[in-house]
Enzyme design. Sequence first.
Site, PDB file in Angstrom:
ATOM      1  N   LYS A 225       0.836  -1.200   0.000  1.00  0.00           N
ATOM      2  CA  LYS A 225       0.000   0.000   0.000  1.00  0.00           C
ATOM      3  C   LYS A 225       0.872   1.251   0.000  1.00  0.00           C
ATOM      4  CE  LYS A 225      -3.181   2.996   0.340  1.00  0.00           C
ATOM      5  NZ  LYS A 225      -3.969   3.412  -0.849  1.00  0.00           N
ATOM      6  N   CYS A 281      -3.183  11.504   1.550  1.00  0.00           N
ATOM      7  CA  CYS A 281      -2.377  10.286   1.670  1.00  0.00           C
ATOM      8  C   CYS A 281      -1.034  10.254   0.979  1.00  0.00           C
ATOM      9  CB  CYS A 281      -3.221   9.110   1.208  1.00  0.00           C
ATOM     10  SG  CYS A 281      -4.626   8.900   2.278  1.00  0.00           S
TER      11      CYS A 281
HETATM   12  N1  LIG Z   1      -9.056   9.132   1.807  1.00  0.00           N
HETATM   13  C1  LIG Z   1      -8.696   8.255   0.906  1.00  0.00           C
HETATM   14  O1  LIG Z   1      -8.876   8.477  -0.305  1.00  0.00           O
HETATM   15  C2  LIG Z   1      -8.034   6.980   1.302  1.00  0.00           C
HETATM   16  C3  LIG Z   1      -7.581   6.798   2.610  1.00  0.00           C
HETATM   17  N2  LIG Z   1      -6.963   5.622   2.947  1.00  0.00           N
HETATM   18  C4  LIG Z   1      -6.527   5.376   4.327  1.00  0.00           C
HETATM   19  O2  LIG Z   1      -7.694   5.027   5.073  1.00  0.00           O
HETATM   20  C5  LIG Z   1      -7.588   5.548   6.395  1.00  0.00           C
HETATM   21  C6  LIG Z   1      -8.801   6.437   6.661  1.00  0.00           C
HETATM   22  O3  LIG Z   1      -8.714   7.518   5.788  1.00  0.00           O
HETATM   23  P1  LIG Z   1      -9.983   8.489   5.616  1.00  0.00           P
HETATM   24  O4  LIG Z   1     -11.230   7.676   5.515  1.00  0.00           O
HETATM   25  O5  LIG Z   1      -9.655   9.436   4.529  1.00  0.00           O
HETATM   26  O6  LIG Z   1      -9.960   9.257   7.027  1.00  0.00           O
HETATM   27  P2  LIG Z   1     -11.099  10.181   7.646  1.00  0.00           P
HETATM   28  O7  LIG Z   1     -10.412  11.116   8.566  1.00  0.00           O
HETATM   29  O8  LIG Z   1     -11.981  10.693   6.567  1.00  0.00           O
HETATM   30  O9  LIG Z   1     -11.994   9.152   8.495  1.00  0.00           O
HETATM   31  C7  LIG Z   1     -11.483   8.489   9.617  1.00  0.00           C
HETATM   32  C8  LIG Z   1     -12.623   8.393  10.633  1.00  0.00           C
HETATM   33  O10 LIG Z   1     -12.184   7.580  11.732  1.00  0.00           O
HETATM   34  C9  LIG Z   1     -12.761   8.106  12.915  1.00  0.00           C
HETATM   35  N3  LIG Z   1     -11.979   7.672  14.077  1.00  0.00           N
HETATM   36  C10 LIG Z   1     -10.709   8.009  14.375  1.00  0.00           C
HETATM   37  N4  LIG Z   1     -10.348   7.422  15.534  1.00  0.00           N
HETATM   38  C11 LIG Z   1     -11.423   6.706  15.972  1.00  0.00           C
HETATM   39  C12 LIG Z   1     -11.673   5.894  17.106  1.00  0.00           C
HETATM   40  N5  LIG Z   1     -10.715   5.708  18.015  1.00  0.00           N
HETATM   41  N6  LIG Z   1     -12.900   5.304  17.226  1.00  0.00           N
HETATM   42  C13 LIG Z   1     -13.848   5.501  16.280  1.00  0.00           C
HETATM   43  N7  LIG Z   1     -13.679   6.273  15.186  1.00  0.00           N
HETATM   44  C14 LIG Z   1     -12.476   6.862  15.045  1.00  0.00           C
HETATM   45  C15 LIG Z   1     -12.719   9.617  12.716  1.00  0.00           C
HETATM   46  O11 LIG Z   1     -13.688  10.264  13.537  1.00  0.00           O
HETATM   47  C16 LIG Z   1     -13.027   9.739  11.225  1.00  0.00           C
HETATM   48  O12 LIG Z   1     -14.402   9.985  10.992  1.00  0.00           O
HETATM   49  C17 LIG Z   1      -6.246   6.266   6.466  1.00  0.00           C
HETATM   50  O13 LIG Z   1      -5.289   5.381   6.985  1.00  0.00           O
HETATM   51  C18 LIG Z   1      -5.934   6.566   5.006  1.00  0.00           C
HETATM   52  O14 LIG Z   1      -4.529   6.643   4.771  1.00  0.00           O
HETATM   53  C19 LIG Z   1      -6.760   4.608   2.036  1.00  0.00           C
HETATM   54  C20 LIG Z   1      -7.194   4.767   0.740  1.00  0.00           C
HETATM   55  C21 LIG Z   1      -7.877   5.931   0.289  1.00  0.00           C
HETATM   56  O1  LIG Z   2      -4.287   6.135  -0.255  1.00  0.00           O
HETATM   57  C1  LIG Z   2      -5.009   6.990  -0.701  1.00  0.00           C
HETATM   58  O2  LIG Z   2      -5.551   7.926  -0.077  1.00  0.00           O
HETATM   59  C2  LIG Z   2      -5.301   7.065  -2.192  1.00  0.00           C
HETATM   60  O3  LIG Z   2      -4.428   8.102  -2.711  1.00  0.00           O
HETATM   61  C3  LIG Z   2      -4.594   8.331  -4.122  1.00  0.00           C
HETATM   62  O4  LIG Z   2      -5.907   8.750  -4.396  1.00  0.00           O
HETATM   63  P1  LIG Z   2      -6.318  10.316  -4.167  1.00  0.00           P
HETATM   64  O5  LIG Z   2      -5.263  11.005  -3.373  1.00  0.00           O
HETATM   65  O6  LIG Z   2      -7.691  10.293  -3.656  1.00  0.00           O
HETATM   66  O7  LIG Z   2      -6.380  10.975  -5.616  1.00  0.00           O
HETATM   67  P2  LIG Z   2      -5.471  10.905  -6.924  1.00  0.00           P
HETATM   68  O8  LIG Z   2      -6.402  10.870  -8.069  1.00  0.00           O
HETATM   69  O9  LIG Z   2      -4.437   9.849  -6.830  1.00  0.00           O
HETATM   70  O10 LIG Z   2      -4.750  12.350  -6.941  1.00  0.00           O
HETATM   71  C4  LIG Z   2      -3.836  12.686  -5.947  1.00  0.00           C
HETATM   72  C5  LIG Z   2      -3.275  14.058  -6.297  1.00  0.00           C
HETATM   73  O11 LIG Z   2      -2.424  13.959  -7.451  1.00  0.00           O
HETATM   74  C6  LIG Z   2      -2.825  14.913  -8.424  1.00  0.00           C
HETATM   75  N1  LIG Z   2      -2.500  14.344  -9.736  1.00  0.00           N
HETATM   76  C7  LIG Z   2      -3.000  13.138 -10.088  1.00  0.00           C
HETATM   77  C8  LIG Z   2      -2.667  12.592 -11.303  1.00  0.00           C
HETATM   78  C9  LIG Z   2      -1.806  13.291 -12.179  1.00  0.00           C
HETATM   79  O12 LIG Z   2      -1.482  12.857 -13.299  1.00  0.00           O
HETATM   80  N2  LIG Z   2      -1.325  14.508 -11.792  1.00  0.00           N
HETATM   81  C10 LIG Z   2      -1.659  15.053 -10.585  1.00  0.00           C
HETATM   82  O13 LIG Z   2      -1.230  16.169 -10.264  1.00  0.00           O
HETATM   83  C11 LIG Z   2      -4.297  15.139  -8.167  1.00  0.00           C
HETATM   84  O14 LIG Z   2      -4.733  16.394  -8.660  1.00  0.00           O
HETATM   85  C12 LIG Z   2      -4.343  15.101  -6.640  1.00  0.00           C
HETATM   86  O15 LIG Z   2      -3.971  16.342  -6.106  1.00  0.00           O
HETATM   87  C13 LIG Z   2      -4.356   7.052  -4.906  1.00  0.00           C
HETATM   88  O16 LIG Z   2      -4.637   7.307  -6.290  1.00  0.00           O
HETATM   89  C14 LIG Z   2      -5.295   5.956  -4.398  1.00  0.00           C
HETATM   90  O17 LIG Z   2      -5.025   4.740  -5.097  1.00  0.00           O
HETATM   91  C15 LIG Z   2      -5.062   5.746  -2.906  1.00  0.00           C
HETATM   92  O18 LIG Z   2      -5.927   4.759  -2.405  1.00  0.00           O
END
Ligand SMILES: NC(=O)C1=CN([C@@H]2O[C@H](COP(=O)(O)OP(=O)(O)OC[C@H]3O[C@@H](n4cnc5c(N)ncnc54)[C@H](O)[C@@H]3O)[C@@H](O)[C@H]2O)C=CC1
Ligand SMILES: O=C(O)[C@H]1O[C@H](OP(=O)(O)OP(=O)(O)OC[C@H]2O[C@@H](n3ccc(=O)[nH]c3=O)[C@H](O)[C@@H]2O)[C@H](O)[C@@H](O)[C@@H]1O
Length: 486
Positions: A225, A281
């Site tokens: 990841k 992230c």
């Molecule tokens: N945002 C994204 O696009 C992606 C995020 N991730 C990973 O997934 C994880 C979550 O990310 P997000 O959903 O963006 O975070 P987020 O901040 O949007 O949501 C996390 C939630 O967990 C809750 N929380 C925290 N501690 C808690 C506890 N002790 N008990 C109950 N609830 C609790 C918070 O209140 C919050 O609503 C992170 O590790 C991130 O790196 C992975 C892929 C995509």
């Molecule tokens: O771990 C995570 O949170 C996620 O992070 C990224 O997803 P995300 O950050 O939501 O969005 P992206 O589409 O990857 O864009 C990330 C940033 O890069 C920028 N970007 C993306 C693509 C590109 O060609 N150039 C560029 O500047 C976007 O504007 C944005 O600011 C990864 O694409 C996901 O696979 C991963 O799960």
Amino acid sequence: MEHLRNQKVTKICCIGAGYVGGPTCAVIARMCPQIRVCVVDSNPKRIELWNSDQLPIYEPQLDEIVKECRNRNLFFSVQVEKEISQAELIFISVNTPTKNFGFGKGKAADLKNLEHVSRLIARSADDSKIVVEKSTVPVRAAESINRILGANKKSGVHFEVLSNPEFLAEGTAINDLINPDRILIGGNETMDAQIAVEKLCEIYQNWIPNEKIIRTNTWSSELSKLAANAFLAQRISSINAISSLCEATGADVNEVANAIGSDSRIGPKYLQASIGFGGSCFQKDVLNLVYLCEYLKLPEVADYWHQIIAMNDYQKRRFALRITECMFNTITGKRIAILGFAFKANTGDTRESPAKLVCKHLLEEGAQLAIYDPKVLKEQIYADLNISDLNIPDGNKCLEDYVEVVESPYIASTDAHAIVICTEWNEFKELNYEKMYSLMMKPAFIFDGRNLINVRQLEMIGFHVEKIGRQSNHKKIGSMEPNYNR
Ligand SMILES: NC(=O)C1=CN([C@@H]2O[C@H](COP(=O)(O)OP(=O)(O)OC[C@H]3O[C@@H](n4cnc5c(N)ncnc54)[C@H](O)[C@@H]3O)[C@@H](O)[C@H]2O)C=CC1
Ligand SMILES: O=C(O)[C@H]1O[C@H](OP(=O)(O)OP(=O)(O)OC[C@H]2O[C@@H](n3ccc(=O)[nH]c3=O)[C@H](O)[C@@H]2O)[C@H](O)[C@@H](O)[C@@H]1O
């Protein structure tokens, strides 16, 4: 896990109702009507919004899926302990931000939420559970979770901890969850662990072909990841590094990206030069990887990955400086229209958005900003541009005196000296730029941080156009440097 060998999971609890927990569980509930899915969170406001008509996050298609499944087999609750005790499988989807204090500050992942929920699970579980790390965690975090669960579990209870990192991107979360490139599941070699892995696979097999499900050991899954995000961020920083060269030589980064992306070994994706990458992230996970390398005494490897962040910071900074330089090095009192504030299109998420750095730079140069974003709430913009973090020249007024959040790009550009595009919202390609030009002060500048617009068309209208990865007109005006174009 013997008790689960011949039965399917029927009750799931997801801890963390955020950008990952919410959409993931909505899709599982939609694809598995036979499974009861409950999302819990320590933030009651967030749960309240998930149970309302105003969901806490925007994702295309999310609204209709939640409305279809909610209170049927999809639930949102603050009764964390109760839902944990009733579930057979628990997803941990809490946020794991970069530490901003103590050992590893600025690089290591802050795992306090992860540790808190591990203890909560141990305290609340009266029978054996499959515990799944959905959050992005440092390598071997599963070992720590296991130790906490083992040290606090009730007698007769057994836990299996699996890694199942999420790869969804914001703005395309639902499509990424329904049609993922792969599902990654990491587990130990023991019999119990393999039963747990198969139980998790069975859930995904309701809509994902088995050949798309990759099984590895736990550490490979956790590291994959971090590595995936590092590789994606690396491509962006690489094309952004090339964009600097293009601006200095007259090459066009879009043409270079197309030419190199046509090589099937490179591929066309993630070669869009930009103002820099944002999001909660990429930076967090690359820094986590750097920290891991430093901790494991691999300084050369740490330095290698750290350059991704250094290049991204450089890209954001030089774009901001280019605005001031092109506008005769003085933007004090000038109104500048900011189009886009979210870190990317199709989301209202502003975490690590490059727009924040650009706006802060312009405010500290004395500009007046008019900000428009179709999805980011006004309150969020004001919260992100916290005036106490800024050194505004006569900064003794409130932020609203310097920043106006407006309802349309046309209002933003009225009496503006410049337009700055910070987010790649599609609507910015279709704007009536003649009308905007007529509303603006002259000369009228447009700084395209996302390479969305057609330079020739806008120059024909009368704009002075500056784009990422294209030589600056400013440089051509009376430049004394050697001209590489000869
Ligand atoms: N945002 C994204 O696009 C992606 C995020 N991730 C990973 O997934 C994880 C979550 O990310 P997000 O959903 O963006 O975070 P987020 O901040 O949007 O949501 C996390 C939630 O967990 C809750 N929380 C925290 N501690 C808690 C506890 N002790 N008990 C109950 N609830 C609790 C918070 O209140 C919050 O609503 C992170 O590790 C991130 O790196 C992975 C892929 C995509
Ligand atoms: O771990 C995570 O949170 C996620 O992070 C990224 O997803 P995300 O950050 O939501 O969005 P992206 O589409 O990857 O864009 C990330 C940033 O890069 C920028 N970007 C993306 C693509 C590109 O060609 N150039 C560029 O500047 C976007 O504007 C944005 O600011 C990864 O694409 C996901 O696979 C991963 O799960």
